[in-house]
Design an enzyme around this catalytic site. Structure first.
Site, mmCIF file in Angstrom:
data_model
loop_
_atom_site.group_PDB
_atom_site.id
_atom_site.type_symbol
_atom_site.label_atom_id
_atom_site.label_comp_id
_atom_site.label_asym_id
_atom_site.label_seq_id
_atom_site.Cartn_x
_atom_site.Cartn_y
_atom_site.Cartn_z
ATOM 1 N N ASP A 121 0.872 -1.170 0.000
ATOM 2 C CA ASP A 121 0.000 0.000 0.000
ATOM 3 C C ASP A 121 0.916 1.229 0.000
ATOM 4 O O ASP A 121 1.728 1.404 0.919
ATOM 5 C CB ASP A 121 -0.879 -0.013 1.268
ATOM 6 C CG ASP A 121 -2.187 0.725 1.065
ATOM 7 O OD1 ASP A 121 -3.228 0.203 1.486
ATOM 8 O OD2 ASP A 121 -2.150 1.821 0.464
ATOM 9 N N GLU A 168 -6.244 4.269 -5.705
ATOM 10 C CA GLU A 168 -7.486 4.480 -4.962
ATOM 11 C C GLU A 168 -7.899 5.924 -5.210
ATOM 12 O O GLU A 168 -7.133 6.843 -4.888
ATOM 13 C CB GLU A 168 -7.300 4.239 -3.462
ATOM 14 C CG GLU A 168 -8.608 4.324 -2.708
ATOM 15 C CD GLU A 168 -8.514 5.046 -1.385
ATOM 16 O OE1 GLU A 168 -7.531 5.768 -1.158
ATOM 17 O OE2 GLU A 168 -9.430 4.883 -0.572
ATOM 18 N N HIS A 206 -11.164 -2.008 3.791
ATOM 19 C CA HIS A 206 -11.034 -1.628 5.208
ATOM 20 C C HIS A 206 -11.710 -0.298 5.532
ATOM 21 O O HIS A 206 -11.784 0.100 6.696
ATOM 22 C CB HIS A 206 -9.550 -1.562 5.566
ATOM 23 C CG HIS A 206 -8.849 -0.489 4.811
ATOM 24 N ND1 HIS A 206 -8.621 -0.549 3.444
ATOM 25 C CD2 HIS A 206 -8.379 0.697 5.212
ATOM 26 C CE1 HIS A 206 -8.030 0.550 3.062
ATOM 27 N NE2 HIS A 206 -7.860 1.330 4.105
ATOM 28 N N ASP A 207 -12.196 0.389 4.486
ATOM 29 C CA ASP A 207 -12.901 1.672 4.707
ATOM 30 C C ASP A 207 -14.403 1.530 4.546
ATOM 31 O O ASP A 207 -15.142 2.500 4.740
ATOM 32 C CB ASP A 207 -12.453 2.714 3.668
ATOM 33 C CG ASP A 207 -11.024 3.141 3.832
ATOM 34 O OD1 ASP A 207 -10.400 3.475 2.805
ATOM 35 O OD2 ASP A 207 -10.527 3.118 4.971
ATOM 36 N N ASP A 221 -2.730 4.907 -2.295
ATOM 37 C CA ASP A 221 -3.700 5.571 -1.432
ATOM 38 C C ASP A 221 -4.017 6.986 -1.918
ATOM 39 O O ASP A 221 -3.096 7.800 -2.093
ATOM 40 C CB ASP A 221 -3.083 5.649 -0.022
ATOM 41 C CG ASP A 221 -4.074 6.064 1.031
ATOM 42 O OD1 ASP A 221 -5.035 5.332 1.229
ATOM 43 O OD2 ASP A 221 -3.867 7.122 1.642
HETATM 44 O O1 TEU Z 1 -9.039 6.343 2.093
HETATM 45 C C1 TEU Z 1 -9.399 7.488 1.344
HETATM 46 C C2 TEU Z 1 -10.784 7.845 1.628
HETATM 47 O O2 TEU Z 1 -11.412 8.574 0.927
HETATM 48 C C3 TEU Z 1 -11.342 7.296 2.865
HETATM 49 O O3 TEU Z 1 -11.310 8.355 3.760
HETATM 50 C C4 TEU Z 1 -12.727 6.775 2.578
HETATM 51 O O4 TEU Z 1 -13.260 7.418 1.487
HETATM 52 C C5 TEU Z 1 -13.602 7.077 3.707
HETATM 53 O O5 TEU Z 1 -12.912 6.614 4.816
HETATM 54 C C6 TEU Z 1 -14.934 6.375 3.534
HETATM 55 O O6 TEU Z 1 -15.717 6.768 4.590
HETATM 56 C C7 TEU Z 1 -7.640 6.101 2.137
HETATM 57 C C8 TEU Z 1 -7.422 4.883 3.012
HETATM 58 O O7 TEU Z 1 -8.044 3.754 2.408
HETATM 59 C C9 TEU Z 1 -8.020 5.184 4.356
HETATM 60 O O8 TEU Z 1 -7.972 4.030 5.204
HETATM 61 C C10 TEU Z 1 -7.236 6.318 4.978
HETATM 62 O O9 TEU Z 1 -7.857 6.685 6.192
HETATM 63 C C11 TEU Z 1 -7.197 7.535 4.043
HETATM 64 O O10 TEU Z 1 -6.955 7.226 2.684
HETATM 65 C C12 TEU Z 1 -6.050 8.454 4.454
HETATM 66 O O11 TEU Z 1 -4.828 7.764 4.193
#
Ligand code: TEU
Ligand code: CA
Length: 559
Positions: free
Chosen positions: A97, A255, A328-329, A199
């Site tokens: 990542d 992403e 994970h989000d 990311d």
């Molecule tokens: O996520 C980007 C992002 O937009 C997230 O904030 C997501 O859209 C949101 O949490 C949904 O509710 C990436 C990573 O996947 C995330 O885990 C990190 O918190 C974020 O970037 C910052 O690095």
């Protein structure tokens, strides 16, 4: 396109919640190594490893303080090397990542940068003077609450952080910083890494004017038009490809919240030499209300079908789709798009898997999705760990925008901790995840939903995913067949075809708990059923073919 990974399936590991090998309640790298044979058995070929780098864990590793050291809680670089060697021995590749829109505020670059205005790392980050009235440079809202600007007394300037204040944004205008990132990438590629999930990589180029955005209900303004898909993002990605990726046979996925199909064509077109794939957010944003995911509303199957169809058709012969229900989000797939109720949980999980894995693109399986893990409902906000949910809970209730009950209901539906409860390995204490106190509580349904049970039942979701993953290796039509949607206006079934030469792959999925009928021209009695979540052959009546609640079929037939 014929890339080596074109018929592969990717499995995402969120290390903190995957498997704890030393009893401290936190998943770790040796815990991953222990479970590699399980992933081999599932049939996946690539592991997307969420960050394992040194981090103070303000955002669970997405706040990196050293890109070339392993987080203390996850183990050592020797542990990583051992896991990597074992993975490669099993024929599994690792995608790391890459989090380079921002670092941790504990990264030595930022420590040096904030030291003084003349530090040679000052310009690695984005520092602006206050407005004449002392206000922050803009009124943009940060993703994890509050303003995107944090004032630094020592030098009297603000630094930008689109996420938490412990995640200062890197300044991609600075070439020396970019070169350091590319060298770090090459160091990981030289260690045998197969590629990167990048990311929020479409946030790295900001509009240099830093204008204020539209005022939102929170009182902040929406800066997103000024930092998503910015003016130099393609220049940076082309430079990154040339400097860090071109010398290796990599797989990359960017992403990209807020990415449009038109932009994704530019990011993934092979001849542009930027990225292989993007993660778009159109389907996971379905139902977002005026406060986004914190005011979730009902979504319609026709909306989902339109989104998938737009991306299937839009990137066909142009780029390449990533396919995912969760990560994970995001909330758990069955809870978000299927049916949590016990009688339908497994069947709707298999239906969702059929719908996604028969599409054109590269499927991503999120840890626990393959055994049908679901969302969780903890009693109190004290049980939650994700700063996004905790900060939103306090900010939105303090502003009177949501009540505490409304906020908890939204966290139950869309909070990120839904995906971060420990992987459920068995019905033993703490689901076999740890012999210690888990960093976050285990979902109480682990007694029914766990790997040990799934491996013991040949009709489990696990073996269904295994079959889907194998089919992608066996049938060219799944990889390259042209997609075509049928019945676009129906709100109950998602029916589509994949076409290759004179072959047709017909996919039938019922997204409801009703018995429905689909009047198909095809004679399915002459078709080969590749996979189904039914125990009986499909039946035909005078109104067409019958689909039971959450029924799913994939038929191979000839034109
Ligand atoms: O996520 C980007 C992002 O937009 C997230 O904030 C997501 O859209 C949101 O949490 C949904 O509710 C990436 C990573 O996947 C995330 O885990 C990190 O918190 C974020 O970037 C910052 O690095
Ligand atoms: Ca541990």
């Amino acid at each position: 396109m014929g890339k080596w990974w074109q018929d592969s399936t990717v499995y995402q590991i969120y290390p903190r919640s995957f498997n704890d090998s030393n009893g401290d309640g936190i998943g770790d790298i040796n815990g991953i190594t222990e479970r590699l044979p399980y992933l081999k058995q599932l049939g996946i070929e690539i592991i997307w490893l969420s960050p394992v780098y040194q981090s103070p864990n303000d955002d669970n590793g997405y706040d990196i303080s050293d890109y070339e050291a392993i987080m203390d809680e996850f183990g050592t670089m020797e542990d990583y090397d051992r896991m990597s060697a074992e993975a490669n021995r099993l024929g599994l590749k690792i995608m790391m990542d890459l989090v380079v829109n921002h670092t941790s505020d504990e990264h030595h670059w930022f420590i040096e940068s904030r030291e003084s205005k003349t530090s040679d790392k000052r310009d690695y980050y984005i520092w602006h003077n206050p407005k004449v009235n002392g206000e922050p440079p803009t009124n943009w809202a940060a993703a994890f609450g509050g303003s995107v600007w944090e004032f630094d007394e020592k030098t009297g300037q603000y630094y930008l952080h689109l996420f938490s204040k412990k995640q200062p944004d890197l300044n991609w205008e600075n070439e020396a910083m970019r070169r350091d990132v590319y060298q770090m990438m090459r160091n990981w590629l030289d260690k045998g890494v197969a590629g990167f999930r990048m990311d929020v990589i479409n946030m790295i180029s900001k509009d240099p004017r830093y204008p204020d955005g539209e005022v939102m209900k929170t009182g902040y303004t929406d800066g997103s038009p000024y930092y998503f898909n910015g003016p130099k993002v393609h220049d940076y990605l082309k430079e990154m490809h040339q400097a860090a990726l071109a010398d290796y046979e990599t797989i990359t996925v960017g992403e990209m919240p807020n990415v449009s199909l038109e932009q994704a064509k530019l990011y993934t077109a092979e001849d542009r030499k930027e990225l292989d794939m993007v993660f778009n957010f159109d389907h996971v944003g379905l139902g977002d209300g005026e406060l986004g995911k914190w005011t979730p509303e009902a979504w319609k199957l026709t909306e989902l079908k339109q989104i998938f169809t737009r991306w299937q058709e839009g990137l066909d012969q142009v780029g390449w789709n990533s396919l995912y229900w969760s990560n994970h989000d995001q909330p758990r797939a069955i809870s978000r798009f299927g049916d949590n109720r016990n009688e339908y949980r497994e069947k709707s999980g298999k239906m969702l898997a059929t719908c996604l894995h028969m599409l054109k693109g590269t499927p991503y399986v999120f840890q626990g999705e393959e055994i049908g893990m679901t969302n969780v409902q903890f009693d109190s906000i004290e049980d939650y760990r994700d700063l996004e949910s905790i900060n939103a809970y306090h900010e939105l209730t303090a502003k009177g925008l949501l009540s505490e009950d409304e906020m908890m209901a939204a966290i139950y539906k869309r909070g990120r901790d839904n995906a971060r409860t420990p992987m459920q390995w068995s019905s033993e204490t703490n689901a076999g995840f740890t012999i210690g106190e888990p960093w976050v509580k285990v979902n109480p349904n682990y007694t029914d939903i766990n790997v040990k049970d799934a491996l013991a039942r040949e009709d489990s979701i696990f073996y269904y995913y295994k079959q889907l993953i194998e089919l992608r290796k066996q049938y060219e039509i799944i990889v390259t067949g042209r997609y075509q949607l049928l019945y676009p206006t129906r709100e109950d079934v998602y029916v589509y075809e994949r076409l290759l030469d004179d072959q047709v792959l017909l996919v039938l999925t019922n997204f409801t708990d009703d018995v429905v009928s689909v009047d198909l021209a095809a004679d399915l009695t002459k078709a080969t059923c590749l996979i189904t979540n039914e125990t009986e052959a499909i039946k035909q009546t005078e109104t067409g073919y019958t689909l039971q609640p959450y029924g799913a079929y994939a038929f191979l037939l000839n034109n």
